[in-house]
Design a protein around this motif. Structure first.
Motif, PDB file in Angstrom:
ATOM      1  N   PHE A  29       0.802  -1.224   0.000  1.00  0.00           N
ATOM      2  CA  PHE A  29       0.000   0.000   0.000  1.00  0.00           C
ATOM      3  C   PHE A  29       0.838   1.278   0.000  1.00  0.00           C
ATOM      4  N   ARG A  32      -0.069   5.304   0.971  1.00  0.00           N
ATOM      5  CA  ARG A  32      -1.393   5.323   1.597  1.00  0.00           C
ATOM      6  C   ARG A  32      -1.336   4.725   2.996  1.00  0.00           C
ATOM      7  N   ARG A  36      -1.478   7.130   6.428  1.00  0.00           N
ATOM      8  CA  ARG A  36      -2.699   6.919   7.215  1.00  0.00           C
ATOM      9  C   ARG A  36      -2.389   6.572   8.667  1.00  0.00           C
ATOM     10  N   PHE A  61       3.520   0.849  15.623  1.00  0.00           N
ATOM     11  CA  PHE A  61       2.131   0.390  15.510  1.00  0.00           C
ATOM     12  C   PHE A  61       1.717  -0.322  16.802  1.00  0.00           C
ATOM     13  N   GLU A  65      -1.460   0.600  19.365  1.00  0.00           N
ATOM     14  CA  GLU A  65      -2.473  -0.356  19.811  1.00  0.00           C
ATOM     15  C   GLU A  65      -2.422  -0.538  21.330  1.00  0.00           C
ATOM     16  N   ARG A  77     -12.706   5.038  17.414  1.00  0.00           N
ATOM     17  CA  ARG A  77     -11.367   4.985  18.007  1.00  0.00           C
ATOM     18  C   ARG A  77     -10.556   6.165  17.487  1.00  0.00           C
ATOM     19  N   TRP A  80      -4.938   6.693  14.069  1.00  0.00           N
ATOM     20  CA  TRP A  80      -3.607   6.177  14.451  1.00  0.00           C
ATOM     21  C   TRP A  80      -2.610   7.318  14.623  1.00  0.00           C
TER      22      TRP A  80
ATOM     23  N   HIS B  12      -6.176 -10.106   2.383  1.00  0.00           N
ATOM     24  CA  HIS B  12      -5.528  -9.173   3.314  1.00  0.00           C
ATOM     25  C   HIS B  12      -5.821  -9.433   4.793  1.00  0.00           C
ATOM     26  N   SER B  35      -5.377  -6.350  14.612  1.00  0.00           N
ATOM     27  CA  SER B  35      -5.518  -4.905  14.418  1.00  0.00           C
ATOM     28  C   SER B  35      -4.767  -4.458  13.171  1.00  0.00           C
ATOM     29  N   HIS B  36      -3.558  -5.000  13.000  1.00  0.00           N
ATOM     30  CA  HIS B  36      -2.776  -4.573  11.848  1.00  0.00           C
ATOM     31  C   HIS B  36      -3.382  -5.087  10.546  1.00  0.00           C
ATOM     32  N   VAL B  39      -6.107  -2.914   9.248  1.00  0.00           N
ATOM     33  CA  VAL B  39      -5.673  -1.733   8.489  1.00  0.00           C
ATOM     34  C   VAL B  39      -5.554  -2.091   7.010  1.00  0.00           C
ATOM     35  N   ASN B  40      -4.930  -3.241   6.746  1.00  0.00           N
ATOM     36  CA  ASN B  40      -4.802  -3.683   5.351  1.00  0.00           C
ATOM     37  C   ASN B  40      -6.164  -3.923   4.717  1.00  0.00           C
ATOM     38  N   MET B  42      -8.934  -2.457   5.531  1.00  0.00           N
ATOM     39  CA  MET B  42      -9.534  -1.139   5.287  1.00  0.00           C
ATOM     40  C   MET B  42      -8.970  -0.510   4.006  1.00  0.00           C
ATOM     41  N   LEU B  43      -7.651  -0.533   3.856  1.00  0.00           N
ATOM     42  CA  LEU B  43      -7.030   0.079   2.675  1.00  0.00           C
ATOM     43  C   LEU B  43      -7.437  -0.667   1.400  1.00  0.00           C
ATOM     44  N   ALA B  44      -7.526  -1.975   1.476  1.00  0.00           N
ATOM     45  CA  ALA B  44      -7.915  -2.759   0.307  1.00  0.00           C
ATOM     46  C   ALA B  44      -9.387  -2.526  -0.046  1.00  0.00           C
ATOM     47  N   GLU B  46     -10.966   0.244   0.500  1.00  0.00           N
ATOM     48  CA  GLU B  46     -11.007   1.582  -0.108  1.00  0.00           C
ATOM     49  C   GLU B  46     -10.642   1.518  -1.589  1.00  0.00           C
ATOM     50  N   PHE B  53     -12.654   5.534   4.249  1.00  0.00           N
ATOM     51  CA  PHE B  53     -13.306   5.462   5.554  1.00  0.00           C
ATOM     52  C   PHE B  53     -12.936   6.698   6.363  1.00  0.00           C
ATOM     53  N   LEU B  58     -13.813   4.683  11.891  1.00  0.00           N
ATOM     54  CA  LEU B  58     -12.680   3.834  12.263  1.00  0.00           C
ATOM     55  C   LEU B  58     -12.899   3.287  13.663  1.00  0.00           C
TER      56      LEU B  58
END
Lengths: 148, 83
Positions: A29, A32, A36, A61, A65, A77, A80, B12, B35-36, B39-40, B42-44, B46, B53, B58
């Motif tokens: 990604f 992006r 983000r 990260f 969290e 939430r 980030w 993802h 959690s991580h 994120v992927n 969400m980006l995918a 989009e 988003f 979020l």
């Protein structure tokens, strides 16, 4: 007039992130993902070869969290980027909260906040510890005040 | 839409189970979504649906199930929120 801190508590959050997952996200990604999740300062602190960069980002990260676990948001939430790992010249790190993260911290009466990061053998981890005090007791009238 | 959501989750989500077997109300975090990885996802999403988003969406509940993701995407696309 003396005051006494009441209802002081401690919260701890911890999180573990696979460095390879972060490297894959950067690869897939790119900007992006980076824009983000991480602040400019955090990105500037993570330089070097791709594995070193991914290790630093993964630790950050994990810190975000771990911070969420002590902030305990109900509903939306914090973004980030509103939880930032600030690295000092001596290598020590602190957390800087802005926006919704800062508001949650204020609502929880968080007084002190500490973070520790580490990465080893393809994993990155962070621990966040905070102390919360809901208010101060004023003996003369028994009232409490928030955020002093 | 559900097929595309499941594709994104398959590629993802890093879920330790077959995405095709998940009920639309199955809790994705209980199914192993980290959690991580979210994120992927969400980006995918989009990318796949040409949306972004916004911060108020979020929340964990937005990505907690295939049905919840569909609801969020439907809301975004109906509102015409471009990426």
């Amino acid at each position: 007039m003396s005051t006494t801190v009441i209802d002081e508590t401690c919260r701890v959050g911890v999180d573990l992130v696979v460095v390879e997952d972060v490297a894959a996200s950067v690869e897939r990604f790119g900007e992006r993902y980076l824009a983000r999740v991480y602040t400019d300062h955090e990105r500037a602190c993570c330089t070097g070869d791709p594995t070193t960069v991914a290790s630093g980002l993964a630790a950050r990260f994990a810190a975000k969290e771990a911070a969420l676990k002590v902030l305990r948001p109900v509903g939306p939430r914090p973004g980030w980027r509103s939880i930032e790992v600030v690295r000092h010249p001596n290598g020590a790190c602190d957390l800087a909260l802005t926006g919704r993260a800062a508001r949650l911290a204020a609502e929880a009466g968080i007084r002190q906040l500490a973070v520790s990061l580490t990465h080893e053998a393809g994993m990155a981890a962070a621990v966040v510890m905070v102390t919360c005090g809901r208010g101060l007791l004023h003996p003369t009238d028994g009232s409490t005040k928030q955020g002093e | 839409m559900d097929d595309e959501i499941r594709r994104v989750l398959r590629e993802h989500g890093k879920l330790p189970c077959q995405v095709e077997t998940l009920d639309e109300d199955a809790d994705l975090f209980e199914a192993g979504l980290t959690s991580h990885a979210s994120v992927n996802v969400m980006l995918a999403l989009e990318e796949a649906f040409d949306v972004e988003f916004p911060e108020p969406m979020l929340r964990k509940s937005t990505f907690e199930s295939i049905g919840a993701i569909r609801h969020a995407l439907t809301t975004l696309t109906a509102a015409g929120v471009p990426s």
